[in-house]
Design an enzyme around this catalytic site. Structure first.
Site, PDB file in Angstrom:
ATOM      1  N   ASP A  59      -9.122  47.125  36.495  1.00 36.90           N
ATOM      2  CA  ASP A  59      -9.258  46.710  35.094  1.00 36.90           C
ATOM      3  C   ASP A  59      -8.456  47.181  34.137  1.00 36.90           C
ATOM      4  OD1 ASP A  59     -11.814  45.724  35.954  1.00 36.90           O
ATOM      5  OD2 ASP A  59     -13.101  47.561  35.385  1.00 36.90           O
ATOM      6  N   HIS A 103      19.252  57.010  40.767  1.00 37.59           N
ATOM      7  CA  HIS A 103      18.078  56.479  39.973  1.00 37.59           C
ATOM      8  C   HIS A 103      16.934  57.490  39.767  1.00 37.59           C
ATOM      9  CE1 HIS A 103      19.409  51.956  41.140  1.00 37.59           C
ATOM     10  NE2 HIS A 103      19.845  52.636  40.254  1.00 37.59           N
ATOM     11  N   ASP A 153      19.503  59.162  30.888  1.00 34.55           N
ATOM     12  CA  ASP A 153      19.964  58.018  30.591  1.00 34.55           C
ATOM     13  C   ASP A 153      18.504  57.231  30.179  1.00 34.55           C
ATOM     14  OD1 ASP A 153      20.566  55.254  30.993  1.00 34.55           O
ATOM     15  OD2 ASP A 153      21.300  55.363  32.907  1.00 34.55           O
ATOM     16  N   ASP A 180      20.931  51.160  25.938  1.00 30.69           N
ATOM     17  CA  ASP A 180      21.127  51.633  27.261  1.00 30.69           C
ATOM     18  C   ASP A 180      22.253  53.059  27.205  1.00 30.69           C
ATOM     19  OD1 ASP A 180      21.273  52.653  29.881  1.00 30.69           O
ATOM     20  OD2 ASP A 180      22.318  50.456  30.627  1.00 30.69           O
ATOM     21  N   HIS A 197      29.622  53.847  41.275  1.00 29.54           N
ATOM     22  CA  HIS A 197      29.061  52.657  40.787  1.00 29.54           C
ATOM     23  C   HIS A 197      29.957  51.819  39.900  1.00 29.54           C
ATOM     24  CE1 HIS A 197      28.372  54.676  37.110  1.00 29.54           C
ATOM     25  NE2 HIS A 197      27.847  55.632  37.690  1.00 29.54           N
ATOM     26  N   HIS A 243      27.470  46.691  32.916  1.00 30.75           N
ATOM     27  CA  HIS A 243      26.868  45.442  32.833  1.00 30.75           C
ATOM     28  C   HIS A 243      26.534  44.820  31.634  1.00 30.75           C
ATOM     29  CE1 HIS A 243      23.183  47.689  31.795  1.00 30.75           C
ATOM     30  NE2 HIS A 243      23.814  49.016  32.416  1.00 30.75           N
ATOM     31  N   HIS A 302      19.722  45.039  32.147  1.00 32.52           N
ATOM     32  CA  HIS A 302      20.900  44.527  33.233  1.00 32.52           C
ATOM     33  C   HIS A 302      20.960  43.007  32.815  1.00 32.52           C
ATOM     34  CE1 HIS A 302      21.117  47.871  36.298  1.00 32.52           C
ATOM     35  NE2 HIS A 302      21.464  48.077  35.203  1.00 32.52           N
ATOM     36  N   GLU A 333      30.029  52.783  31.213  1.00 29.68           N
ATOM     37  CA  GLU A 333      29.258  53.871  31.726  1.00 29.68           C
ATOM     38  C   GLU A 333      29.852  54.673  32.997  1.00 29.68           C
ATOM     39  OE1 GLU A 333      25.585  52.798  33.550  1.00 29.68           O
ATOM     40  OE2 GLU A 333      25.752  51.084  32.728  1.00 29.68           O
ATOM     41  N   TYR A 386      30.076  62.274  40.265  1.00 33.60           N
ATOM     42  CA  TYR A 386      28.731  63.015  40.822  1.00 33.60           C
ATOM     43  C   TYR A 386      29.298  63.704  41.913  1.00 33.60           C
ATOM     44  CZ  TYR A 386      27.191  59.043  38.064  1.00 33.60           C
ATOM     45  OH  TYR A 386      27.040  58.116  37.100  1.00 33.60           O
ATOM     46  N   ARG A 414      27.574  61.321  33.436  1.00 33.19           N
ATOM     47  CA  ARG A 414      27.867  59.947  33.107  1.00 33.19           C
ATOM     48  C   ARG A 414      27.714  60.022  31.600  1.00 33.19           C
ATOM     49  NH1 ARG A 414      24.388  58.070  36.202  1.00 33.19           N
ATOM     50  NH2 ARG A 414      22.544  57.470  34.914  1.00 33.19           N
ATOM     51  N   GLU A 426      27.277  56.836  28.868  1.00 30.07           N
ATOM     52  CA  GLU A 426      27.397  55.505  28.630  1.00 30.07           C
ATOM     53  C   GLU A 426      26.977  54.981  27.153  1.00 30.07           C
ATOM     54  OE1 GLU A 426      23.774  54.027  30.757  1.00 30.07           O
ATOM     55  OE2 GLU A 426      24.388  52.061  30.641  1.00 30.07           O
TER      56      GLU A 426
END
Ligand code: GLY
Ligand code: MN
Ligand code: MN
Length: 473
Positions: A43, A258, A275, A286, A369, A373, A380, A420, A424, A441, A443
């Protein structure tokens, strides 16, 4: 397109443009459903989010709707749009909210005709009859191909009566992706506002972090405390959603690309990587910032931070019309590799020069990475990353294998991409201990302009000294 157009005129222009693109490709009829509702548990649904293509052409965000564009004629006047939407229903509207309804839709949305979605299956064979081709989004809506097949079967059953059945199926995403890749003034205005709200949210999170660590908080400062600040700031400025699940990563968690905001404690002396960006009126932002939780970088953190920041500057400098999408990545990667060799992350004696490291791919231990993008309605966003119409050429892929690829896309004003770079550092043999567990990072979102690029997200500082000053304040 004039920024003074009413929103319904903006969407009408987009429908006309896609109609002309279909006419130029031989004509046909386009079908486009919006996104389905999605149950979260019994529900209770996930917050509803329209389909981006559908919203791009209608500005309509109710569920249970379809757009049909007939574009079989030769001129712009013959292009006709029909909306199928939920009918008015007092009982349902008491529970779920007001529906626009097909009677009001044409005037409100500037669409030529509207019907109840309950009549879709009945009307669709008529709409498909005597059309050259059917255009619909491939592989994006579960079961759509089968549904279209069923309607085409109904048309085919009438062939003996003189009806013609469409001869070909085409992916509607192809022409729409090309349109969405270059943002119009209406979109740019929203993207600027989304970027500014998100930048304010990062400022708030940074300030909250140092203030809470200074004053102390029972149970410690946790990642979710800062996530709450972000969400508060997004929503209080009218943004409807986060554009994606926010990452708030304390210390070593930043090395998990992630990671989500969890409950890890943030301690003075550690870095925090956030991020996060809001979605405003269907458009994403972003931003990533990495800052010292207590407001002061340690020397080792600062060393790596300045390398990532220099890498981002190098990437920004080549984000301009005529450059290729991959050029900011290549520029950033060179600066990152220089930094890896200078700091001993990669031993010069073993790894050689910047070019040697590029060739060997050893930098991927710390930078795995891409540098950006496309961004727009989707964080993305859609759009080819290779130049349409160009010939494939031999190129090395991420694993160093030779593959045939079209050259990277040439940047044009109106395209929006993120920049970005990051570093790491997971604990590993041969890696100086002082850098272990540092993840950084940075960005920002860049709009390509005729002269270069405009950063839409610089309402939050990026230089280490400016971040420290902000967090002292
Ligand atoms: N926040 C998603 C990304 O940076 O790609
Ligand atoms: Mn991004
Ligand atoms: Mn991001």
């Amino acid at each position: 397109m004039s920024p003074l157009l009413t929103p319904s005129a903006v969407y009408a222009q987009r429908r006309a443009a896609i109609g002309r693109a279909l006419q130029a490709a031989g004509g046909g009829v386009a079908l486009l459903p919006t996104a389905p509702e999605s149950p979260r548990n019994r529900d209770s649904d996930f917050p509803y989010r329209h389909d981006s293509y559908f919203y791009y052409l209608t500005g309509f965000s109710e569920p249970g709707a379809w757009l049909v564009i007939e574009a079989s004629g030769k001129n712009a006047q013959s292009i006709k749009s029909t909306l199928f939407c939920q009918p008015k229903d007092l009982e349902r509207e008491i529970w779920d909210g007001i529906r626009l309804g097909p009677e009001a839709a044409p005037a409100e949305l500037g669409i030529e005709a509207a019907f109840s979605v309950d009549t879709l299956a009945e009307k669709m064979p008529d709409l498909l009859a005597n059309q050259q081709a059917v255009w619909f989004p491939f592989a994006t809506h579960k079961g759509l191909e089968t549904t279209v097949d069923g309607w085409l079967n109904k048309v085919r059953a009438r062939v003996r009566l003189g009806t013609e059945c469409p001869q070909s199926l085409h992916d509607l995403c192809k022409p729409l992706d090309e349109m969405r890749l270059v943002k119009d003034p209406h979109e740019i205005a929203i993207l600027r506002r989304a970027g500014s709200i998100s930048a304010g949210a990062h400022v708030r999170a940074m300030q909250t972090s140092s203030a809470m660590l200074r004053s102390g908080i029972e149970g410690g400062l946790r990642e979710y405390h800062l996530e709450a600040e972000l969400l508060h700031e997004f929503r209080r400025h009218g943004a409807q959603f986060p554009a994606y699940t926010s990452i708030v990563a304390a210390g070593a968690n930043a090395c998990v690309l992630h990671y989500r905001a969890g409950n890890t404690e943030l301690k003075a002396g550690q870095l925090c990587l956030i991020d996060a960006g809001c979605e405003l009126d269907g458009y994403a932002s972003d931003i990533t910032r990495t800052f010292p939780a207590g407001g002061k970088f340690t020397p080792a953190q600062r060393l790596l931070y300045d390398i990532v920041q220099a890498a981002q500057e190098a990437a920004i400098a080549v984000t301009r019309p005529g450059q290729r999408f991959i050029d900011p990545h290549n520029a950033a990667t060179r600066v990152l590799i220089e930094g890896m060799l200078d700091t001993g992350l990669l031993a010069k004696a073993k790894h050689g020069s910047v070019d040697d490291v590029l060739e060997s791919g050893a930098y991927r231990q710390f930078y795995m990475h891409r540098t950006g993008h496309w961004m727009g309605m989707d964080v993305h966003d859609c759009g080819d990353y290779t130049e349409p119409g160009s010939e494939p050429q031999p190129e090395k892929d991420a694993l160093g294998q030779l593959v045939m690829r079209k050259p990277s896309r040439i940047l044009k004003p109106g395209m929006v991409l993120t920049i970005e770079p990051g570093l790491y550092v997971r604990p590993a043999k041969g890696v100086p201990k002082k850098f272990w567990d540092i993840g950084i990072r940075i960005e920002d979102d860049a709009l390509v302009t005729p002269e270069g690029c405009e950063l839409l997200t610089r309402g939050v500082p990026v230089k280490a000294g400016e971040i420290e000053a902000l967090m002292r304040g």
